[in-house]
Design an enzyme around this catalytic site. Structure first.
Site, short mmCIF file in Angstrom:
data_model
loop_
_atom_site.label_atom_id
_atom_site.label_comp_id
_atom_site.label_asym_id
_atom_site.label_seq_id
_atom_site.Cartn_x
_atom_site.Cartn_y
_atom_site.Cartn_z
NE ARG A 165 -6.94 -8.35 4.18
CZ ARG A 165 -6.33 -7.84 5.46
NH1 ARG A 165 -4.92 -7.78 5.82
NH2 ARG A 165 -7.62 -6.68 6.09
CG HIS A 217 -6.32 -14.68 -3.86
ND1 HIS A 217 -7.57 -14.61 -3.16
CD2 HIS A 217 -5.40 -15.56 -3.10
CE1 HIS A 217 -7.96 -15.99 -2.21
NE2 HIS A 217 -6.10 -16.34 -2.17
N PRO A 274 0.92 -1.23 0.12
CG PRO A 274 -0.66 -1.19 2.47
CD PRO A 274 0.59 -2.11 1.25
CD GLU A 275 2.25 3.38 3.99
OE1 GLU A 275 3.11 4.71 4.88
OE2 GLU A 275 2.78 3.19 5.84
NE ARG A 281 -5.48 1.82 10.02
CZ ARG A 281 -4.47 2.68 9.33
NH1 ARG A 281 -4.98 3.39 8.75
NH2 ARG A 281 -4.39 2.16 7.93
CE LYS A 303 -1.74 5.66 1.46
NZ LYS A 303 -2.27 5.37 2.23
NE ARG A 359 -9.78 18.61 9.16
CZ ARG A 359 -9.64 18.09 7.97
NH1 ARG A 359 -11.27 17.05 7.23
NH2 ARG A 359 -9.37 18.75 6.66
#
Length: 293
Positions: free
Chosen positions: A132, A113, A2-3, A283, A58, A172
């Site tokens: 996944r 997969h 991912p990242e 997380r 990403k 925020r």
DNA sequence: AAAGTTGCCTGCAAGC
DNA sequence: TGCTTGCAGGCAACTT
């Protein structure tokens, strides 16, 4: 996988094999990943010429010109476990960069997969596998803004400026850790590199974003830029799914200062702290309570 | 057992 | 009071 640094690594692996090629055939082994494939996905891409492989945050972006001359962007988000595997056409050894694709392709569990298969006009086969199935693909015209990109924040690269970043970040009152995961604040950071960047900048992940002064933000910017640049240079990080039993590939050897090091001593020189694990927004966060304030 | 992602959902609290 | 907004948490996908 991912990242941002991992996606950039994939982009660099794919680009030399895909750029300029025509997609001879495309096979979808199921109707959806996380979301259904868009209508006419296979038909629009079959026969299309790949112009460029780029990246935003990403997201992997494959720029194509279809048989009718229309330019479109094939978007691929890898989710948690998406990966591309390359089998070049013709003979000769694969470039070193592709070694890990081979390693993955040989795994039976991954082969099960493979959801998308394509063949290029030089005989190269490229597979997309995603156990996944948290990734997704989309196809949109090149001249219209993609919805996910409209409000997206700046890339964490050398062009990141204090003027752009400071107001986005300090709007925020949520913890800085959560703010940095928000892609509208800054694009492409995920759980690992947010932890690492905050450690480098000496900022507590619990500090409220709107309580960060200009001094801390000025420290945070190069921390983010450096950690991302180093991870890209290292070819991505050691991620769970990429740990091979033989450990032969020196490809993912980037070491983390805090991520996944709960209970271990802080690596900052002269710091006697112990790395802690807490949960924020569901997380894991890793940090040194001693030198991150 | 927990894991890199992120969109959608619910529920709660605050602010106007 | 009721509307909006912000935020936390859970869930989804599945294998290692």
């Amino acid at each position: 996988m991912p990242e941002l640094p991992e996606v950039e690594t994939v982009r660099r692996g794919l680009a030399p094999h895909m750029t300029g090629r025509i997609i001879r055939d495309l096979t979808l082994n199921r109707p959806d990943l996380r979301f259904p494939f868009p209508q006419h996905f296979k038909d629009r891409l079959t026969g299309a010429r790949i112009q460029q492989v780029s990246r935003r945050a990403k997201y992997l972006l494959i720029h194509v010109e279809d048989a009718g001359g229309d330019e479109a962007i094939w978007l691929s988000h890898l989710g948690m476990t998406g990966r591309f595997e390359i089998r070049p056409g013709g003979d000769g050894p694969a470039p070193a960069l592709d070694a890990h694709f081979y390693a993955q392709a040989q795994s039976e569990a991954v082969a099960k997969h493979v959801h998308v298969q394509m063949e290029l006009d030089d005989g190269t086969h490229i597979h997309y596998a995603d156990p996944r199935r948290f990734g997704y693909m989309d196809l949109f015209p090149a001249d219209t803004p993609y919805p996910a990109f409209v409000r997206m924040g700046p890339e964490p690269d050398a062009h990141l400026t204090f003027e752009d970043f400071y107001p986005r970040l300090t709007q925020r009152g949520l913890p800085i850790k959560s703010a940095l995961l928000n892609q509208e604040v800054i694009a492409g950071l995920g759980n690992i590199y947010v932890c690492e960047a905050l450690f480098r900048a000496g900022i507590s992940p619990r500090r409220k974003a709107n309580r960060l002064g200009p001094v801390r933000v000025a420290r945070l910017i190069p921390a983010i830029q450096d950690v991302i640049a180093e991870a890209i240079a290292a070819g991505g990080s050691t991620l769970r799914d990429f740990r091979h039993s033989d450990g032969a590939l020196g490809y993912f050897q980037h070491r983390f200062a805090v991520y996944d090091r709960a209970g271990a001593p802080c690596l900052q020189s002269d710091c006697t702290g112990i790395v802690q694990r807490i949960v924020q927004s569901g997380r894991s966060t890793f940090f040194c309570p001693h030198c991150q304030r």
